[in-house]
Design an enzyme around this catalytic site. Structure first.
Site, mmCIF file in Angstrom:
data_model
loop_
_atom_site.group_PDB
_atom_site.id
_atom_site.type_symbol
_atom_site.label_atom_id
_atom_site.label_comp_id
_atom_site.label_asym_id
_atom_site.label_seq_id
_atom_site.Cartn_x
_atom_site.Cartn_y
_atom_site.Cartn_z
ATOM 1 C CG ASP A 167 9.600 -15.322 14.916
ATOM 2 O OD1 ASP A 167 10.302 -15.746 13.992
ATOM 3 O OD2 ASP A 167 8.548 -14.677 14.742
ATOM 4 C CB CYS A 220 9.374 8.738 -4.989
ATOM 5 S SG CYS A 220 7.802 9.076 -5.788
ATOM 6 C CE1 TYR A 221 5.528 14.180 0.270
ATOM 7 C CE2 TYR A 221 7.235 13.598 1.839
ATOM 8 C CZ TYR A 221 6.133 14.353 1.497
ATOM 9 O OH TYR A 221 5.653 15.281 2.377
ATOM 10 C CD GLU A 257 12.196 1.985 -3.557
ATOM 11 O OE1 GLU A 257 13.035 2.486 -4.313
ATOM 12 O OE2 GLU A 257 11.211 2.621 -3.161
ATOM 13 C CE LYS A 317 8.420 -16.450 10.946
ATOM 14 N NZ LYS A 317 7.719 -16.068 12.173
ATOM 15 N N GLY A 365 6.319 8.453 -0.611
ATOM 16 C CA GLY A 365 5.146 8.647 0.230
ATOM 17 C C GLY A 365 3.997 9.157 -0.627
ATOM 18 C CG HIS A 399 9.680 3.824 -6.289
ATOM 19 N ND1 HIS A 399 9.672 4.144 -4.956
ATOM 20 C CD2 HIS A 399 8.721 4.582 -6.867
ATOM 21 C CE1 HIS A 399 8.734 5.038 -4.717
ATOM 22 N NE2 HIS A 399 8.140 5.323 -5.866
#
Ligand code: XMP
Length: 512
Positions: free
Chosen positions: A223, A78-79, A167, A368, A51, A165
């Site tokens: 969708d 991180c944060y 990710e 999606k 964040g 990070h």
């Protein structure tokens, strides 16, 4: 499942995506979610995202401290790491160090979290604050040249942290770290598969709908077609599909969708409702994007409710309204809070307060690309699965400012030419989404020997995985030139064509 708490970090969504890619369900919730809410989800593990704030800042995003004492493993990124540091009684230094980009970590101890990693690894950093000290029961696993605590673990308290990070793709072995957390530490099960997901979804729909019936808004897009197929599998002929022409659809679209539903899907109940007059009337004089979206969202509901009233004489028990809402629709439409801002109100999330029908949204947890996989599993034809997304508010959010007939007609023609050329050149399937937008300004041009003063069309083509981020598509210059020439020559009222080269973020895919 793994719960991801969002502290406003730009990579938060990637965390959930990575975990889902392992075959484990992950959901993102705002960081200040209550303990009760967390209890209901029974997560196997909790990940605290990054964040932009500083943990000691006034109004900095936080969470209930007790989250760390639930006995559920928590990984702070991180944060998130800094917050664990603060709550655990460590020392967090604000703005002492700025590490951005690729860095090397030196691993002193692998522990469970960094199991399998080498002594030196590349990681992606993006932080200004750091944890300088931790209580003795925390093991420091890794450091960089300038950041002593780049990873820690406290196996007794089941608390873990990484300053970098894991990710993002720029941390090459980040996937292994997340895997170590999800499987070795949290012991989560790999049971999030599209196959089991569709069976589970159908079971859940049956349970929720009971003996009632469902009316479903369909657009012919991915969708709503996949959602309608799931609903149809669950409730059969108690599904009533309605295609609403709100006057904001593309050239030939009504015919194409009608044909598809009547000839290919063969659901017993399919209705076409021309509500264009009412939508366009209500949009008259309205230029503000959120206002336009609200009018469209609410009018959709009115149209469905009046269709239910009309059907009511013969078809009783229509108690539910099915929608094709997917996960990103809900994220971007989030109610503004201290930590997350509303980007835009997706039409299907902008509902009136008083509604008679109950909403059922079987795809609300999916991205999606997952919806496309699910559609494949359900044997939804490729011609639908490969269609570019088209937003519910349609051309209204591609005509910046007021929607008027003249602009709609110009935009329809321009969009038709653009898509036609993309299909002919093979670029339609190479782009994630492409469309024309009309800018409500006029520019000077010269045609023949005369001055023109006409509208500007902007072409937008993007590549993306899940619409959360997007890049502009690198279309060949010759193709762009051909499209521009066709638009300017074939459509009266346009004398200039632009190609949009903005990325999301900071732009969005649509214009409003
Ligand atoms: P943005 O503009 O937020 O769009 O980058 C992300 C994706 O969502 C689609 N979109 C919508 N879809 N109703 C929809 O059904 C909406 O109100 C809506 N707004 C945006 C957009 O086309 C893109 O694929």
């Amino acid at each position: 499942m793994i719960l991801v708490l969002n502290f406003g970090g730009q990579y938060c969504h990637l965390i959930a995506r990575r975990v889902r890619d392992f075959g484990v369900y992950a959901e993102i919730l705002p960081c200040d979610v209550s303990l009760k809410e967390i209890g209901k989800l029974k997560p196997d593990g909790i990940i605290l995202s990054g964040g932009p704030a500083s943990v000691y800042e006034h109004n900095a995003p936080s969470m209930e401290r007790k989250v760390l004492g639930l006995g559920i493993p928590v990984l702070g990124i991180c944060y998130g790491l800094q917050l664990i540091g603060k709550f655990a009684g460590g020392e967090v230094l604000a703005g002492k160090l700025k590490e951005f980009g690729s860095k090397t970590i030196y691993i002193k101890k692998n522990g469970k979290l960094l199991k399998g990693l080498s002594k030196k690894e590349q990681v992606w950093m993006s932080h200004g604050d750091l944890v300088a000290k931790l209580p003795d029961d925390f093991d420091i696993l890794a450091s960089t040249d300038s950041c002593h605590i780049a990873a820690f673990e406290n196996s007794g308290k089941r608390l873990y942290g990484i300053q970098f990070h894991a990710e993002v793709a720029h941390t090459p072995r980040g996937g292994e770290i997340l895997r170590n957390f999800v499987f070795d530490i949290c012991r989560a099960k790999r049971d999030w598969h599209i196959k089991s997901a569709s069976k589970k979804l159908i079971r859940e729909i049956k349970k929720e709908v009971g003996k009632n019936s469902v009316i479903m808004g369909v657009s012919g897009g991915v969708d709503s077609t996949v959602a309608a197929t799931l609903l149809h599998r669950a409730v059969g002929n108690r599904l009533y599909c309605v295609f609403v022409d709100h006057g904001l659809i593309r050239k030939n679209e009504a015919e194409e969708v009608k044909n598809f539903f009547e000839k290919k899907l063969n659901f017993r109940h399919f209705y076409f409702v021309d509500a264009s007059q009412i939508f366009l009337e209500r949009l008259k004089g309205v230029a503000e994007p959120e206002e336009k979206r609200k009018i469209i969202g609410h009018t959709f509901i009115e149209v469905f409710e009046s269709k239910v009233a009309e059907l009511g004489k013969k078809h009783k028990n229509i108690k539910f309204l099915g929608q094709g809402t997917i996960y990103p629709d809900r994220i971007e439409s989030a109610q503004p809070s201290k930590f997350a801002s509303k980007i835009k109100s997706h039409h299907n999330v902008t509902l009136p307060e008083k509604m008679v029908l109950r909403i059922i949204e079987p795809l609300k947890e999916f991205y999606k690309d997952e919806v496309r996989k699910l559609g494949k599993e359900l044997k939804v034809p490729d011609e639908i699965l490969n269609r570019h997304p088209f937003p519910g508010p349609g051309l209204a959010i591609r005509i910046l400012g007021e929607v008027i007939e003249e602009r709609l007609s110009i935009l329809r023609d321009a969009d038709f030419i653009f898509i036609d050329e993309l299909k002919k050149s093979g670029y339609y399937s190479k782009t994630w989404q492409a469309f024309a937008a009309l800018l409500p300004v006029k520019a000077v041009g010269v045609m023949g020997d005369s001055r023109t003063y006409e509208y500007v069309i902007s072409l937008r083509a993007v590549t993306s995985l899940d619409a959360m981020t997007a890049d502009w598509a690198r279309l060949p210059n010759e193709l762009l030139e051909k499209i521009s020439n066709r638009i300017i020559n074939e459509i009266r009222g346009v004398n200039r064509v632009l190609y949009d080269i903005s990325q999301k973020p900071p732009a969005t895919i649509e214009y409003e």
